[in-house]
Design an enzyme around this catalytic site. Structure first.
Site, short mmCIF file in Angstrom:
data_model
loop_
_atom_site.label_atom_id
_atom_site.label_comp_id
_atom_site.label_asym_id
_atom_site.label_seq_id
_atom_site.Cartn_x
_atom_site.Cartn_y
_atom_site.Cartn_z
N HIS A 1 4.64 4.26 -0.53
CA HIS A 1 3.53 4.22 -1.49
C HIS A 1 2.27 3.68 -0.83
O HIS A 1 2.31 2.69 -0.11
CB HIS A 1 3.90 3.35 -2.69
CG HIS A 1 3.06 3.62 -3.90
ND1 HIS A 1 1.74 3.22 -4.01
CD2 HIS A 1 3.35 4.25 -5.07
CE1 HIS A 1 1.27 3.59 -5.17
NE2 HIS A 1 2.21 4.23 -5.83
N ALA B 1 -2.73 -10.47 3.56
CA ALA B 1 -2.70 -10.01 2.17
C ALA B 1 -3.66 -8.87 1.87
O ALA B 1 -3.67 -8.36 0.75
CB ALA B 1 -3.00 -11.19 1.23
N HIS C 1 -8.31 -9.93 4.39
CA HIS C 1 -7.33 -10.99 4.65
C HIS C 1 -6.29 -10.45 5.63
O HIS C 1 -5.74 -9.36 5.41
CB HIS C 1 -6.67 -11.41 3.35
CG HIS C 1 -5.84 -12.66 3.44
ND1 HIS C 1 -4.63 -12.69 4.09
CD2 HIS C 1 -6.06 -13.92 2.98
CE1 HIS C 1 -4.13 -13.91 4.01
NE2 HIS C 1 -4.98 -14.68 3.34
N PRO C 2 -5.99 -11.15 6.71
CA PRO C 2 -5.11 -10.59 7.75
C PRO C 2 -3.70 -10.27 7.27
O PRO C 2 -3.06 -9.34 7.80
CB PRO C 2 -5.08 -11.69 8.82
CG PRO C 2 -5.51 -12.94 8.12
CD PRO C 2 -6.46 -12.50 7.06
#
Length: 304
Positions: free
Chosen positions: A80, A169, A166-167
């Site tokens: 997905h 998230a 964000h690396p």
């Protein structure tokens, strides 16, 4: 009552999924109605409600806290599309609430997520700040891997949070919308080209049905393909219409339909309409359903 339906990019680690569920379940004033995971999509969907925006805000922030801590998209693989650990969080007005309340809640959550977790946040659908940002696929285009470059484009400056992905998230999409039905149809084949052609024939953007988004998905653990759909307005394109179109297109390619599934929860009217249409029931009314009639006449639903 307002509903929240976050989609989280984790569907294989049961312990993490249970931690997320417990965070929602243990929030005072919040009712966790349903959650489900898919290993091929590598994704989980949570549905919870509250009578006030305060508990929903608290529950959603708890969910983000765990997801940001436990999920690393650099190691995430799934069928997905996704851009964030908490990929998308819609708020949906139900009984006695308004779209305006949901938009306000989306903005409040978005600002808090951006500030507390240093995650870029994009508002979508009814909360969108620009028309081109309303559709989720437009924001998600390029995926997590493509966002470090995409976010540099002034058109894709986040609504909240830093202009830096964000690396672990990624980014998050938060908004408000009417009820949506996530509806998938499994095909008796492993041919992605067939699923791709069917998805193209069904989705609105390719000239298919109204208010339908569709993607071909490979279900590797089952050895089959799936047409994964979002019915954005089931009143204009009911479930049975989408199913029949997929079935017709599959038959054109000599492929059978194995099954279908609903991800998360579905409004009862959508099922009543589909049953009535499929069975060709004359003059069908929801008042003809036993439990609905009891609730209306007696004043309370039957106990479970």
């Amino acid at each position: 009552m307002i509903e929240a339906v976050p989609n989280v990019s984790e569907g294989r680690d049961g312990a993490v999924v249970e931690d997320l569920a417990e965070a929602l379940r243990s929030t005072s004033g919040v009712f966790l109605l349903n959650y489900s995971s898919d290993v091929d999509h590598n994704r989980s969907v949570f549905t919870y409600v509250a009578d006030d925006s305060g508990p929903l805000f608290e529950a959603t922030m708890r969910l983000f806290e765990i997801a940001v801590r436990e999920i690393d998209l650099r190691r995430h693989q799934g069928a997905h599309p996704r851009v964030g650990a908490v990929d998308v969080t819609p708020f949906v007005p139900l009984r006695g609430s308004s779209m305006e309340e949901c938009v306000a809640l989306a903005k409040r959550v978005g600002q808090a997520v951006g500030e507390r977790f240093a995650i870029p946040v994009y508002l979508y659908e009814e909360a969108a700040t620009e028309d081109y940002r309303r559709p989720l696929p437009a924001i998600r285009s390029g995926g997590f891997e493509g966002f470090p470059e995409k976010i540099l484009d002034p058109r894709w400056t986040p609504d909240f949070g830093p202009k830096l992905v964000h690396p672990r998230a990624g980014v998050s999409v938060i908004g408000a919308r009417i009820p949506l039905i996530a509806f998938n149809v499994q095909l008796a084949t492993d041919r992605m080209d067939v699923a791709t052609k069917i998805a193209r024939s069904v989705r609105t953007i390719s000239g298919g049905l109204q208010f339908v988004r569709a993607l071909p998905i490979m279900l590797a653990h089952r050895g089959i393909v799936q047409v994964s759909m979002n019915l954005l307005d089931y009143r204009l394109t009911p479930i049975h219409v989408a199913f029949e179109r997929v079935q017709e297109e599959a038959a054109r390619h000599g492929v059978d339909v194995l099954s279908s599934e609903i991800v998360g929860l579905v409004p009862e009217d959508a099922l009543f309409d589909t049953a009535a249409a499929s069975l060709r029931i004359e003059n069908f009314q929801t008042n003809s359903v036993l439990e609905k009639r009891i609730a209306r006449v007696v004043g309370r639903p039957l106990p479970e």
